[in-house]
Design a protein around this motif. Structure first.
Motif, PDB file in Angstrom:
ATOM      1  N   LEU A  70       0.839  -1.203   0.000  1.00 32.69           N
ATOM      2  CA  LEU A  70       0.000   0.000   0.000  1.00 32.69           C
ATOM      3  C   LEU A  70       0.871   1.250   0.000  1.00 32.69           C
ATOM      4  O   LEU A  70       0.578   2.220  -0.707  1.00 32.69           O
ATOM      5  CB  LEU A  70      -0.918  -0.010   1.221  1.00 32.69           C
ATOM      6  N   ARG A  71       1.935   1.230   0.778  1.00 34.12           N
ATOM      7  CA  ARG A  71       2.833   2.393   0.815  1.00 34.12           C
ATOM      8  C   ARG A  71       3.451   2.653  -0.553  1.00 34.12           C
ATOM      9  O   ARG A  71       3.575   3.804  -0.986  1.00 34.12           O
ATOM     10  CB  ARG A  71       3.924   2.180   1.855  1.00 34.12           C
ATOM     11  N   SER A  72       3.806   1.580  -1.270  1.00 33.32           N
ATOM     12  CA  SER A  72       4.406   1.747  -2.594  1.00 33.32           C
ATOM     13  C   SER A  72       3.411   2.293  -3.608  1.00 33.32           C
ATOM     14  O   SER A  72       3.800   2.871  -4.620  1.00 33.32           O
ATOM     15  CB  SER A  72       4.980   0.416  -3.083  1.00 33.32           C
ATOM     16  N   GLU A  73       2.100   2.103  -3.340  1.00 35.17           N
ATOM     17  CA  GLU A  73       1.071   2.628  -4.234  1.00 35.17           C
ATOM     18  C   GLU A  73       0.900   4.138  -4.083  1.00 35.17           C
ATOM     19  O   GLU A  73       0.338   4.797  -4.953  1.00 35.17           O
ATOM     20  CB  GLU A  73      -0.281   1.959  -3.935  1.00 35.17           C
ATOM     21  N   HIS A  74       1.375   4.666  -2.983  1.00 34.24           N
ATOM     22  CA  HIS A  74       1.038   6.047  -2.646  1.00 34.24           C
ATOM     23  C   HIS A  74       1.610   7.045  -3.640  1.00 34.24           C
ATOM     24  O   HIS A  74       1.062   8.128  -3.824  1.00 34.24           O
ATOM     25  CB  HIS A  74       1.520   6.374  -1.228  1.00 34.24           C
ATOM     26  N   GLY A  75       2.719   6.697  -4.287  1.00 35.14           N
ATOM     27  CA  GLY A  75       3.292   7.617  -5.266  1.00 35.14           C
ATOM     28  C   GLY A  75       2.431   7.792  -6.501  1.00 35.14           C
ATOM     29  O   GLY A  75       2.599   8.762  -7.252  1.00 35.14           O
ATOM     30  N   ASP A  76       1.505   6.848  -6.734  1.00 38.33           N
ATOM     31  CA  ASP A  76       0.624   6.898  -7.902  1.00 38.33           C
ATOM     32  C   ASP A  76      -0.732   7.455  -7.481  1.00 38.33           C
ATOM     33  O   ASP A  76      -1.574   6.750  -6.943  1.00 38.33           O
ATOM     34  CB  ASP A  76       0.465   5.498  -8.496  1.00 38.33           C
ATOM     35  N   ARG A  77      -0.945   8.745  -7.706  1.00 35.17           N
ATOM     36  CA  ARG A  77      -2.188   9.375  -7.292  1.00 35.17           C
ATOM     37  C   ARG A  77      -3.389   8.876  -8.090  1.00 35.17           C
ATOM     38  O   ARG A  77      -4.530   9.123  -7.719  1.00 35.17           O
ATOM     39  CB  ARG A  77      -2.072  10.894  -7.438  1.00 35.17           C
ATOM     40  N   ALA A 112      -6.634   2.560  -5.291  1.00 35.45           N
ATOM     41  CA  ALA A 112      -6.626   2.416  -3.835  1.00 35.45           C
ATOM     42  C   ALA A 112      -6.987   3.717  -3.147  1.00 35.45           C
ATOM     43  O   ALA A 112      -7.655   3.720  -2.099  1.00 35.45           O
ATOM     44  CB  ALA A 112      -5.250   1.944  -3.367  1.00 35.45           C
ATOM     45  N   PHE A 113      -6.571   4.853  -3.730  1.00 37.93           N
ATOM     46  CA  PHE A 113      -6.780   6.149  -3.092  1.00 37.93           C
ATOM     47  C   PHE A 113      -7.901   6.946  -3.744  1.00 37.93           C
ATOM     48  O   PHE A 113      -8.446   7.864  -3.137  1.00 37.93           O
ATOM     49  CB  PHE A 113      -5.476   6.942  -3.114  1.00 37.93           C
ATOM     50  N   ARG A 114      -8.262   6.602  -4.962  1.00 35.15           N
ATOM     51  CA  ARG A 114      -9.372   7.292  -5.621  1.00 35.15           C
ATOM     52  C   ARG A 114     -10.718   6.734  -5.153  1.00 35.15           C
ATOM     53  O   ARG A 114     -11.720   7.444  -5.165  1.00 35.15           O
ATOM     54  CB  ARG A 114      -9.247   7.144  -7.138  1.00 35.15           C
ATOM     55  N   HIS A 115     -10.733   5.484  -4.743  1.00 32.70           N
ATOM     56  CA  HIS A 115     -11.969   4.839  -4.304  1.00 32.70           C
ATOM     57  C   HIS A 115     -12.262   5.210  -2.854  1.00 32.70           C
ATOM     58  O   HIS A 115     -11.351   5.352  -2.039  1.00 32.70           O
ATOM     59  CB  HIS A 115     -11.834   3.322  -4.435  1.00 32.70           C
ATOM     60  N   ARG A 118       4.311   7.640  13.522  1.00 33.61           N
ATOM     61  CA  ARG A 118       3.765   8.546  12.498  1.00 33.61           C
ATOM     62  C   ARG A 118       4.752   8.633  11.333  1.00 33.61           C
ATOM     63  O   ARG A 118       5.351   9.680  11.065  1.00 33.61           O
ATOM     64  CB  ARG A 118       3.475   9.910  13.104  1.00 33.61           C
ATOM     65  N   ASN A 119       4.902   7.513  10.630  1.00 35.25           N
ATOM     66  CA  ASN A 119       5.817   7.440   9.494  1.00 35.25           C
ATOM     67  C   ASN A 119       5.014   7.406   8.196  1.00 35.25           C
ATOM     68  O   ASN A 119       3.800   7.618   8.188  1.00 35.25           O
ATOM     69  CB  ASN A 119       6.727   6.217   9.617  1.00 35.25           C
ATOM     70  N   GLU A 120       5.692   7.109   7.081  1.00 37.13           N
ATOM     71  CA  GLU A 120       5.020   7.121   5.785  1.00 37.13           C
ATOM     72  C   GLU A 120       3.917   6.076   5.712  1.00 37.13           C
ATOM     73  O   GLU A 120       2.825   6.338   5.193  1.00 37.13           O
ATOM     74  CB  GLU A 120       6.040   6.901   4.669  1.00 37.13           C
ATOM     75  N   THR A 121       4.174   4.867   6.228  1.00 33.65           N
ATOM     76  CA  THR A 121       3.148   3.818   6.217  1.00 33.65           C
ATOM     77  C   THR A 121       1.899   4.282   6.961  1.00 33.65           C
ATOM     78  O   THR A 121       0.768   4.111   6.496  1.00 33.65           O
ATOM     79  CB  THR A 121       3.688   2.536   6.862  1.00 33.65           C
ATOM     80  N   SER A 122       2.095   4.883   8.117  1.00 37.63           N
ATOM     81  CA  SER A 122       0.976   5.370   8.914  1.00 37.63           C
ATOM     82  C   SER A 122       0.215   6.471   8.181  1.00 37.63           C
ATOM     83  O   SER A 122      -1.024   6.466   8.127  1.00 37.63           O
ATOM     84  CB  SER A 122       1.505   5.890  10.254  1.00 37.63           C
ATOM     85  N   ARG A 123       0.931   7.396   7.565  1.00 36.57           N
ATOM     86  CA  ARG A 123       0.268   8.513   6.867  1.00 36.57           C
ATOM     87  C   ARG A 123      -0.534   8.022   5.666  1.00 36.57           C
ATOM     88  O   ARG A 123      -1.629   8.517   5.390  1.00 36.57           O
ATOM     89  CB  ARG A 123       1.319   9.539   6.420  1.00 36.57           C
ATOM     90  N   VAL A 124       0.012   7.039   4.938  1.00 37.03           N
ATOM     91  CA  VAL A 124      -0.692   6.514   3.770  1.00 37.03           C
ATOM     92  C   VAL A 124      -2.002   5.850   4.189  1.00 37.03           C
ATOM     93  O   VAL A 124      -3.061   6.071   3.587  1.00 37.03           O
ATOM     94  CB  VAL A 124       0.207   5.520   3.013  1.00 37.03           C
ATOM     95  N   LEU A 125      -1.949   5.026   5.220  1.00 39.03           N
ATOM     96  CA  LEU A 125      -3.166   4.339   5.675  1.00 39.03           C
ATOM     97  C   LEU A 125      -4.208   5.346   6.151  1.00 39.03           C
ATOM     98  O   LEU A 125      -5.399   5.233   5.837  1.00 39.03           O
ATOM     99  CB  LEU A 125      -2.828   3.364   6.799  1.00 39.03           C
ATOM    100  N   LYS A 126      -3.780   6.336   6.896  1.00 41.45           N
ATOM    101  CA  LYS A 126      -4.719   7.329   7.421  1.00 41.45           C
ATOM    102  C   LYS A 126      -5.325   8.177   6.304  1.00 41.45           C
ATOM    103  O   LYS A 126      -6.375   8.786   6.493  1.00 41.45           O
ATOM    104  CB  LYS A 126      -4.012   8.217   8.443  1.00 41.45           C
ATOM    105  N   GLY A 127      -4.670   8.222   5.142  1.00 39.68           N
ATOM    106  CA  GLY A 127      -5.167   9.019   4.034  1.00 39.68           C
ATOM    107  C   GLY A 127      -6.217   8.338   3.179  1.00 39.68           C
ATOM    108  O   GLY A 127      -6.778   8.966   2.272  1.00 39.68           O
ATOM    109  N   LEU A 128      -6.488   7.054   3.431  1.00 41.65           N
ATOM    110  CA  LEU A 128      -7.510   6.347   2.658  1.00 41.65           C
ATOM    111  C   LEU A 128      -8.901   6.891   2.983  1.00 41.65           C
ATOM    112  O   LEU A 128      -9.254   7.053   4.153  1.00 41.65           O
ATOM    113  CB  LEU A 128      -7.467   4.847   2.965  1.00 41.65           C
TER     114      LEU A 128
END
Length: 667
Positions: free
Chosen positions: A328-335, A339-342, A358-368
């Motif tokens: 999931l973290r690796s997907e975050h670079g692709d806007r 995963a993030f549009r849905h 509060r690292n990148e993995t945490s921020r990505v999950l919280k942004g869903l």
């Protein structure tokens, strides 16, 4: 909540029933039609609809047009129904006398005299059944169609699907967001939505149709492969009532099953259509296995592979989509990633301690974007209160706008009490066999002692030579080197611990026992690989992070089912999460981890529901070595932590002070 009962789940072949609804437009001379196909339990299979111009004819019962329309609908379905119903006041008699040439048994239903069965009991004695007017021959008593007919007639409202198909037909033609509904004068325009289309949420209309066409919950009782325990049913109910929840049950109490049961009920009620499960890669296959068992009608997919393959996997829109934290973290670079549009109906964060920082993995999950935020972990705090704050920032948010920012203190603790559900094994599992922990002090072999003493003396000399440049990193490196020698001599391979394990296994396996062996190391000389080589007479299997994720489930299954494999040797980080290994009744810790909570997670792979015998845990500590000195610090720390935290402990490798670290070597 439907009853969760111990009823085997049988999956019968789907024989389809068709429900035809015709509506004559008031302001024009067109006909709107829909064919709704269901299973015998009235679960939606497909929904086919059309509109036909009447070409100036004032005859609302124009047989040619109605027949043409019906045949067009039937032929545009992927699988035709075995039994077709229509309403007698919409379909003229004699229209279907030949079964429409499609070998379909057809029946017109006259509902004028039907009295609905009371919800609280059977029909009144004087109530009359709806009149069934067969257009084709009646089904024989032993036929599949007769079985279908019997199943329909047993329902409280046998012909209730006519109400659903009528509502769906109105929704389609009245909706502004139905671009595929077109018609050309004199022609039939047919659109067929399969069950997968209705479940895909590809448009808001599809979601509304799914809700309209879903069977009433009381008419379609769920069956379960086993009985949920009372505390698990309580957990399911809590999920159903709460959009935000941290389930912090003890390891081994079935957190995964509680989530799946809740998802299944919510899906059955039409309240959700999409769920994303984010978990460590090592336990995704375990999730898929439990979904297949507890929600067999669910479609599920694990997102894996290179980026080019992941994009289409995300677009499949299954009931449950599963992905690892790293993926999931690796997907975050692709806007543009789905995963993030849905916007997900539910996002489940399993082993939620992965977002404690509060690292990148945490921020990505919280942004869903999500409607429900559920987190699962037996250890919501490992080091300090900030970790709990980070986890609750995910739980207490929907991914839209700024998330809350929690800090240690009264506000966090008050919100924690509102969001967390936690039960301990001792409180809810009266019949769980005990777990006996045995600390085994053990003498190094002669060669191990020689190697150990030399390495320690040389290490202390080196640390002193660094003077003011000495740091915590240098001390930890020496501790690691000495602990590895305690596992096995790096020159000769001698090992007091493995020799003791081999001796114990010889007796235990003769009695039918199996064992798990954990090590924090994986090397050929002192870790998992070394143990596997030393214990090869017991045909051990090994599981480390180097084993591809796709192969891990097969290794676990071999250990469970093949009696030749008496031991499973696992790295602590990979084997300590998400596995159910009740087949083993002995657990050996070849070496100790800084964090006792991680050790307990590993032990509880076998000390969990379903275990029938006492679990014996054996922890080694080499006499007069760094292991004994570390154990003394851990015991004191554990006493302090037990006063402050309920069944969770801090990460000691991060929290030991410099004074404590240097004190291990008298520096």
């Amino acid at each position: 909540m439907p009853d969760l009962v111990d009823v085997p789940n049988s999956l019968m072949p789907v024989s389809r029933v068709g429900w035809l609804k015709l509506v004559h437009e008031e302001d024009s001379q067109g006909i709107r039609a829909a064919l709704f196909q269901t299973s015998e339990h009235t679960e939606p299979q497909d929904f086919c609809f059309a509109r036909m111009e009447c070409s100036g004819s004032g005859d609302r019962f124009n047989p040619r047009m109605l027949r043409h329309l019906t045949v067009s609908l039937l032929r545009n379905t992927a699988v035709p129904p075995r039994l077709l119903f229509g309403l007698a006041d919409e379909i003229p008699p004699g229209l279907w006398t030949d079964g429409l040439g499609l070998q379909v048994l057809c029946c017109r239903v006259h509902l004028a005299r039907m009295s609905a069965r009371s919800r609280n009991g059977p029909r009144p004695q004087d109530a009359k059944q709806p009149q069934m007017l067969w257009e084709t021959e009646r089904p024989s008593e032993t036929s599949e169609v007769q079985r279908l007919l019997h199943a329909i007639q047993e329902r409280a409202e046998p012909f209730e699907p006519f109400q659903r198909v009528a509502a769906g037909l109105a929704e389609v033609f009245d909706a502004a967001d139905a671009p595929w509904v077109t018609a050309v004068a004199g022609f039939v325009s047919v659109t067929c939505l399969q069950a997968t289309d209705l479940e895909s949420d590809r448009t808001p209309l599809a979601a509304r149709l799914r809700s309209i066409l879903a069977p009433p919950a009381e008419e379609y009782p769920l069956t379960w492969p086993g009985a949920l325990m009372p505390f698990q049913q309580e957990g399911v109910q809590t999920f159903l009532k709460n959009r935000c929840l941290l389930l912090a049950d003890d390891m081994g109490l079935g957190k995964t099953i509680q989530v799946i049961a809740a998802l299944r009920i919510l899906r059955h009620q039409g309240n959700i259509a999409s769920c994303l499960v984010v978990a460590p890669a090592s336990i995704l296959d375990q999730w898929r296995h439990e979904i297949a068992k507890w929600a067999p009608e669910f479609s599920a997919i694990i997102i894996r592979g290179p980026k080019s393959e992941r994009h289409w996997q995300w677009q499949l829109r299954r009931d449950v989509t599963m992905v690892s934290y790293d993926m999931l973290r690796s997907e975050h670079g692709d806007r543009q990633s789905p995963a993030f549009r849905h916007s997900w109906d539910v996002v489940v964060a399993d082993e939620a301690q992965r977002i404690k920082n509060r690292n990148e993995t945490s921020r990505v999950l919280k942004g869903l974007r999500r409607t429900r935020s559920w987190a699962l972990t037996g250890t919501p705090i490992e080091n300090h209160e900030e970790e709990l704050a980070s986890i609750l920032e995910f739980v207490d948010h929907d991914g839209i706008g700024m998330p809350p920012r929690y800090r240690p203190g009264a506000v966090l603790r008050a919100r924690h009490r509102q969001l967390q559900l936690r039960r301990k094994k001792g409180e809810v599992l009266d019949d769980l066999p005990p777990k006996q922990i045995t600390m085994v002090p053990i003498e190094l072999t002669r060669r191990q002692r020689h190697s150990y003493d030399r390495a320690e003396q040389e290490g202390i000399v080196f640390l002193k030579s660094l003077g003011t440049e000495v740091g915590v990193r240098h001390v930890l490196e020496l501790i690691t080197r000495l602990k590895q020698i305690c596992n096995a001599d790096l020159q000769t391979g001698e090992s007091c611990k493995l020799a003791d394990i081999a001796d114990r296994l010889g007796q235990l396996t003769a009695q039918g026992h199996k064992a798990l062996i954990f090590s924090q190391y994986t090397s050929d000389m002192s870790g998992v690989a070394a143990a596997g080589r030393y214990l090869q007479q017991f045909h051990p299997l090994t599981l480390t992070g180097e084993v591809p994720v796709a192969d891990r489930a097969a290794i676990i299954e071999r250990f469970k089912t093949d009696d030749r494999h008496k031991a499973l040797i696992l790295s602590l980080r990979v084997g300590g999460l998400g596995l159910n290994l009740q087949e083993a009744s002995y657990v050996f810790h070849l070496d100790r981890w800084w964090n006792p909570a991680v050790e307990r997670q590993a032990e509880d792979r076998t000390h969990r529901m379903g275990q029938a015998v006492k679990v014996n845990v054996i922890k080694y500590s080499c006499i007069d070595t760094i292991e004994q000195r570390v154990d003394e610090v851990l015991v004191q720390k554990q006493k302090l932590f037990d006063q402050l935290v309920d069944d969770v402990t801090l990460n000691l490798s991060a929290k030991l002070s410099q004074q404590e670290l240097f004190g291990l070597f008298g520096l």
